[in-house]
Design a protein around this motif. Structure first.
Motif, PDB file in Angstrom:
ATOM      1  N   LEU A   6      40.800  45.423  30.704  1.00 22.34           N
ATOM      2  CA  LEU A   6      39.353  45.455  30.816  1.00 22.34           C
ATOM      3  C   LEU A   6      38.805  44.081  31.209  1.00 22.34           C
ATOM      4  O   LEU A   6      37.780  43.985  31.877  1.00 22.34           O
ATOM      5  N   LEU A   7      39.513  43.027  30.867  1.00 21.28           N
ATOM      6  CA  LEU A   7      39.085  41.672  31.225  1.00 21.28           C
ATOM      7  C   LEU A   7      38.920  41.501  32.734  1.00 21.28           C
ATOM      8  O   LEU A   7      38.163  40.650  33.180  1.00 21.28           O
ATOM      9  N   HIS A   8      39.617  42.315  33.514  1.00 19.22           N
ATOM     10  CA  HIS A   8      39.610  42.182  34.973  1.00 19.22           C
ATOM     11  C   HIS A   8      38.829  43.279  35.690  1.00 19.22           C
ATOM     12  O   HIS A   8      38.822  43.315  36.922  1.00 19.22           O
ATOM     13  N   ILE A   9      38.182  44.176  34.961  1.00 17.43           N
ATOM     14  CA  ILE A   9      37.553  45.336  35.605  1.00 17.43           C
ATOM     15  C   ILE A   9      36.475  44.915  36.606  1.00 17.43           C
ATOM     16  O   ILE A   9      36.260  45.590  37.606  1.00 17.43           O
ATOM     17  N   GLY A  10      35.810  43.812  36.370  1.00 17.36           N
ATOM     18  CA  GLY A  10      34.775  43.343  37.288  1.00 17.36           C
ATOM     19  C   GLY A  10      35.292  43.073  38.687  1.00 17.36           C
ATOM     20  O   GLY A  10      34.537  43.160  39.661  1.00 17.36           O
ATOM     21  N   GLN A  11      36.565  42.785  38.819  1.00 18.41           N
ATOM     22  CA  GLN A  11      37.156  42.524  40.134  1.00 18.41           C
ATOM     23  C   GLN A  11      37.156  43.762  41.022  1.00 18.41           C
ATOM     24  O   GLN A  11      37.282  43.651  42.235  1.00 18.41           O
ATOM     25  N   TYR A  12      37.028  44.933  40.421  1.00 15.84           N
ATOM     26  CA  TYR A  12      37.057  46.179  41.184  1.00 15.84           C
ATOM     27  C   TYR A  12      35.651  46.710  41.477  1.00 15.84           C
ATOM     28  O   TYR A  12      35.496  47.743  42.117  1.00 15.84           O
ATOM     29  N   GLN A  24      30.246  47.819  34.091  1.00 18.74           N
ATOM     30  CA  GLN A  24      29.223  47.224  33.227  1.00 18.74           C
ATOM     31  C   GLN A  24      29.104  47.968  31.902  1.00 18.74           C
ATOM     32  O   GLN A  24      28.918  47.350  30.854  1.00 18.74           O
ATOM     33  N   PHE A  25      29.212  49.288  31.945  1.00 15.44           N
ATOM     34  CA  PHE A  25      29.161  50.082  30.717  1.00 15.44           C
ATOM     35  C   PHE A  25      30.273  49.644  29.765  1.00 15.44           C
ATOM     36  O   PHE A  25      30.031  49.391  28.583  1.00 15.44           O
ATOM     37  N   LEU A  26      31.490  49.549  30.274  1.00 11.52           N
ATOM     38  CA  LEU A  26      32.624  49.188  29.428  1.00 11.52           C
ATOM     39  C   LEU A  26      32.540  47.741  28.948  1.00 11.52           C
ATOM     40  O   LEU A  26      32.922  47.439  27.808  1.00 11.52           O
ATOM     41  N   ARG A 115      47.608  50.880  27.138  1.00 11.17           N
ATOM     42  CA  ARG A 115      47.423  50.238  25.839  1.00 11.17           C
ATOM     43  C   ARG A 115      45.954  49.959  25.564  1.00 11.17           C
ATOM     44  O   ARG A 115      45.137  49.899  26.485  1.00 11.17           O
ATOM     45  N   GLU A 116      45.653  49.778  24.311  1.00 12.44           N
ATOM     46  CA  GLU A 116      44.298  49.429  23.888  1.00 12.44           C
ATOM     47  C   GLU A 116      43.793  48.233  24.689  1.00 12.44           C
ATOM     48  O   GLU A 116      44.516  47.247  24.878  1.00 12.44           O
ATOM     49  N   GLY A 117      42.556  48.354  25.209  1.00  9.93           N
ATOM     50  CA  GLY A 117      41.967  47.273  25.987  1.00  9.93           C
ATOM     51  C   GLY A 117      42.284  47.324  27.467  1.00  9.93           C
ATOM     52  O   GLY A 117      41.871  46.446  28.217  1.00  9.93           O
ATOM     53  N   HIS A 118      42.985  48.370  27.909  1.00 10.28           N
ATOM     54  CA  HIS A 118      43.356  48.523  29.315  1.00 10.28           C
ATOM     55  C   HIS A 118      42.759  49.810  29.881  1.00 10.28           C
ATOM     56  O   HIS A 118      42.401  50.715  29.140  1.00 10.28           O
ATOM     57  N   PHE A 119      42.691  49.882  31.205  1.00 15.19           N
ATOM     58  CA  PHE A 119      42.144  51.063  31.871  1.00 15.19           C
ATOM     59  C   PHE A 119      43.055  51.477  33.012  1.00 15.19           C
ATOM     60  O   PHE A 119      43.870  50.693  33.512  1.00 15.19           O
ATOM     61  N   ALA A 120      42.886  52.726  33.431  1.00 15.24           N
ATOM     62  CA  ALA A 120      43.536  53.250  34.635  1.00 15.24           C
ATOM     63  C   ALA A 120      42.452  53.923  35.460  1.00 15.24           C
ATOM     64  O   ALA A 120      41.580  54.601  34.918  1.00 15.24           O
TER      65      ALA A 120
END
Length: 151
Positions: A6-12, A24-26, A115-120
């Protein structure tokens, strides 16, 4: 298919303005504290489904894909296995149903741990099998954000 922290989701976020809303929601919610249910982000264009459930054995899983929406699956609590296979390597077992925006498939794909804190992130050509247990059944909290694909 993309998987990341999730720390990197903004890159997408540059992929689409709707995906930016999902990110932004997450990023701005205490996802662990959200109650199960549907959360509108931008009407039917972007919405979140907060789910709390028990993982299951692989033999009880279903291969699925969607046409109208991208799936952003974020693991808020716990871990699960997710299957992935390109749609060209599958066979349709249940034709596409527009009401539920899904089709079911027979496939043999690869599995990874979410894992917890990650997304697909799954696109329409990404057939996936969610909710699979690791070694044993466990309770998880997952947020699935549905992002309508720009026409």
């Amino acid at each position: 298919m993309i998987t990341d922290s999730l720390l990197h989701i903004g890159q997408y976020s540059s992929v689409s303005s709707r995906l930016k809303l999902a990110a932004q929601f997450l990023e701005t919610r205490n996802c662990r504290a959200l109650e199960p249910g549907k959360y509108e982000i931008d009407g039917d264009l972007v919405y979140a489904l907060v789910q709390h459930y028990e993982t299951k054995p692989r033999e009880k899983g279903l291969w699925e894909a969607h046409r109208q929406y991208l799936d952003v699956q974020y693991m808020a609590e716990g871990s699960e296995r997710l299957g992935y296979v390109p749609i060209g390597q599958t066979e349709v077992t249940r034709p596409y149903e527009s009401d539920g925006d899904y089709a079911l498939f027979a496939a043999s794909g690869d599995f990874f741990t979410l894992r917890e804190g990650h997304f697909a992130l799954f696109a329409p050509h990404d057939v996936h099998m969610p909710g699979i247990q690791l070694e044993t059944v466990q309770s998880v909290k997952k947020i699935v954000i549905k992002v309508l694909i720009d026409s």
